[in-house]
Enzyme design. Structure first.
Site, PDB file in Angstrom:
ATOM      1  N   HIS A 219       0.826  -1.201   0.000  1.00  0.00           N
ATOM      2  CA  HIS A 219       0.000   0.000   0.000  1.00  0.00           C
ATOM      3  C   HIS A 219       0.861   1.253   0.000  1.00  0.00           C
ATOM      4  CE1 HIS A 219      -2.752  -3.100   1.595  1.00  0.00           C
ATOM      5  NE2 HIS A 219      -3.618  -2.470   0.842  1.00  0.00           N
ATOM      6  N   GLY A 482     -12.340  -1.103  16.213  1.00  0.00           N
ATOM      7  CA  GLY A 482     -10.970  -1.050  15.712  1.00  0.00           C
ATOM      8  C   GLY A 482      -9.987  -1.884  16.498  1.00  0.00           C
TER       9      GLY A 482
END
Length: 579
Positions: A219, A482
């Site tokens: 990424h 999260g």
């Protein structure tokens, strides 16, 4: 860098449109979703393997949709996970009655969004499972294998699971071989130069002249350490040696993949494989149908990686099975049993239930619209800076992701009915933010807005205390979804100090406006303080030391957003002291 694009904001959709037009014999777009499926849609009685993740990784993910590999792919924006809604729509369209298997790289955004889609599908009676790919040995030690990222090892997991599904295997069987393959798949890579996002004028990271970065991500993240560049023979050993350390006992045969990440030419990778082969032979490794190609790229990154999949008889048989996709073909897929194509199952758009709202709540909803626009303005103004600090140890997309999500939220709020109360309005905006932004921040912010809305309600008069309660509920939901803790260097390290100060000020009798202003100052300082922290979760974790000295992008955007609301908050909050 990317030289051909119309608008960076529409890059993903433009790419999908071109892809489905060029390869219509293989794929078609899933109606109403950012994804593709095999031409003809779902197959009756067949397990559907659905892969996915952000765009920028061609030929992952759409390029491997076809017989012998995947049934469909969910495609997010560049380096951003697709949203829960998109994953749900693709899976719903491809449910042929035998179940659905999601498979994707182990990233927080993908885990949250695909996980939410799986939960929703199960609630509707669709048997849905998930296998996350965890092949990147540089991203976590062996005793924390579950924390490793998925990089080029995605491809063999998809290929082996897809072959099992096309042979008519049950969902239990397809899931089992996918997990087995992942447990035996290991990757290590090297980068020579970073990649550049569409529309950007500089790469996400640079590598010093004469150096190379070991342990790359896909990424746009830099590697975990830099070393002097090596000749092909030495590089082959550098890539191979760490993979051999995790070799199962008494295993000789292995899939060997040399993967290019966008700008490393095939001839270079073939030179590498030529020097790799003697090292493999010396280690007693027998390559089985090796592949030297671009399998999982990172836009235009100059890099390559080496993947080994340690085989048993079952995995070797499935790896050798035929496949016919736009970018990977092997053998004759007519040997697979025929499954009747039944098209795409329709999804039903949920209509928000209209809840009667009080006049005060309708007025608060109007203020919420103003607040969303204020947040959009400040994030847009700081988009490049948010991307810059995110790129220090991440993928540099935080600014664009926040802008994309806020734009979706404001557009949804503006087009919603004028008589919605605060709760209903923020529910609409939250869902739109999650869908348009994707990624981890998209789903977290979307759920946060919905929680704030629930705190304000649709009836009665919104009070400062109700607002603070909604914010704290949203913060706790972010923490739960999260999996981060305070001190992990995330947006929570701004949000919790903010709401603690807000509560303190309100309990002390401050007006809503004064309490918010004081809390916003606390949030700004808390965001700056994250520069001293070491990230413990997310994509920045493997590059923790590089992150020290730079504040967290999510914490910074949170601070910007709450500060932008200071002139607005208080006008429609009553109860206690008035602003």
């Amino acid at each position: 860098m990317s030289h051909i694009y119309e608008d960076p904001a529409t890059f993903k959709d433009d790419m999908i449109n071109g892809f489905t037009a060029a390869y219509s014999r293989y794929v078609q777009r899933v109606p109403g979703a950012a994804g593709v499926m095999r031409t003809g849609g779902a197959r009756k009685g067949k397990v559907s393997l659905i892969v996915g993740g952000g765009s920028g990784h061609w030929p992952a993910f759409g390029g491997v949709v076809g017989p012998g590999v995947a049934d469909g792919a969910v495609i997010g924006d560049v380096f951003t996970s697709p949203s829960m809604e998109q994953a749900y729509r693709v899976a719903k369209a491809l449910d042929g009655g035998a179940g659905v298997l999601f498979s994707f790289g182990n990233y927080a955004g993908d885990t949250m969004n695909f996980g939410a889609a799986e939960h929703r599908l199960r609630g509707e009676g669709v048997d849905c499972r998930t296998v996350k790919v965890t092949d990147d040995i540089a991203s976590a030690p062996v005793d924390e294998r579950h924390k490793r990222r998925g990089i080029a090892g995605n491809f063999p997991v998809y290929k082996i699971a897809g072959a099992a599904a096309d042979r008519g295997g049950s969902l239990d069987e397809v899931e089992r071989v996918a997990r087995l393959c992942n447990s035996r798949t290991f990757t290590f890579g090297v980068a020579f130069a970073g990649c550049t996002l569409p529309g950007a004028d500089k790469p996400l990271f640079t590598v010093a002249e004469g150096q190379m970065d070991l342990g790359l991500g896909i990424h746009g993240e830099p590697g975990i350490r830099s070393v002097p560049r090596q000749r092909a023979s030495e590089l082959a050993k550098t890539l191979l040696e760490p993979l051999l350390h995790e070799r199962p006992e008494s295993t000789e045969r292995a899939v060997v993949l040399v993967n290019g990440l966008g700008a490393t030419k095939a001839e270079e990778m073939l030179v590498l494989y030529g020097h790799l082969l003697p090292a493999l032979e010396s280690a007693g490794v027998v390559p089985v149908l090796p592949e030297v190609a671009e399998l999982v790229t990172s836009l235009d990154m100059a890099a390559c990686s080496l993947t080994l999949v340690w085989l048993d008889e079952e995995l070797e048989d499935l790896w050798s099975a035929p496949a016919d996709t736009p970018t990977f073909r092997r053998g004759d897929v007519s040997v697979f049993p025929g499954f009747e194509a039944i098209g795409a199952a329709a999804t039903v758009d949920e209509q928000a239930e209209h809840v009667e709202a009080s006049k005060d709540s309708i007025r608060a909803a109007k203020t919420a619209r103003e607040a969303l626009h204020a947040m959009l303005r400040v994030v847009t103004e700081n988009e490049d800076e948010l991307g810059r600090i995110d790129a220090v140890a991440g993928d540099g997309d935080h600014g664009t992701g926040m802008t994309r999500g806020l734009r979706g939220a404001t557009e949804a709020a503006d087009s919603a009915a004028d008589d919605l109360g605060a709760s209903s309005l923020l529910d609409v905006a939250g869902k739109a933010w999650a869908d348009k932004a994707g990624g981890s921040s998209g789903v977290l912010w979307g759920c946060f807005l919905q929680a704030v809305g629930r705190g304000l309600g649709n009836t009665g008069t919104p009070t400062p205390a109700a607002l603070a309660t909604g914010i704290r509920d949203g913060a706790e939901m972010m923490r739960h979804l999260g999996g981060a803790k305070l001190g992990d260097k995330t947006m929570l390290d701004t949000l919790f100090p903010f709401v603690d100060e807000l509560d303190k000020q309100l309990e002390g009798g401050a007006s809503a406006a004064d309490a918010w202003s004081a809390a916003a100052s606390t949030a700004k300082q808390a965001a700056e303080d994250t520069a001293r922290m070491v990230p413990k979760v997310g994509r920045a974790r493997p590059l923790a030391e590089r992150s020290v000295g730079t504040p967290d992008a999510g914490a910074t955007s949170m601070s910007l957003c709450v500060d932008a609301l200071t002139p607005i908050i208080g006008r429609d909050c009553t109860g206690g002291a008035q602003s």
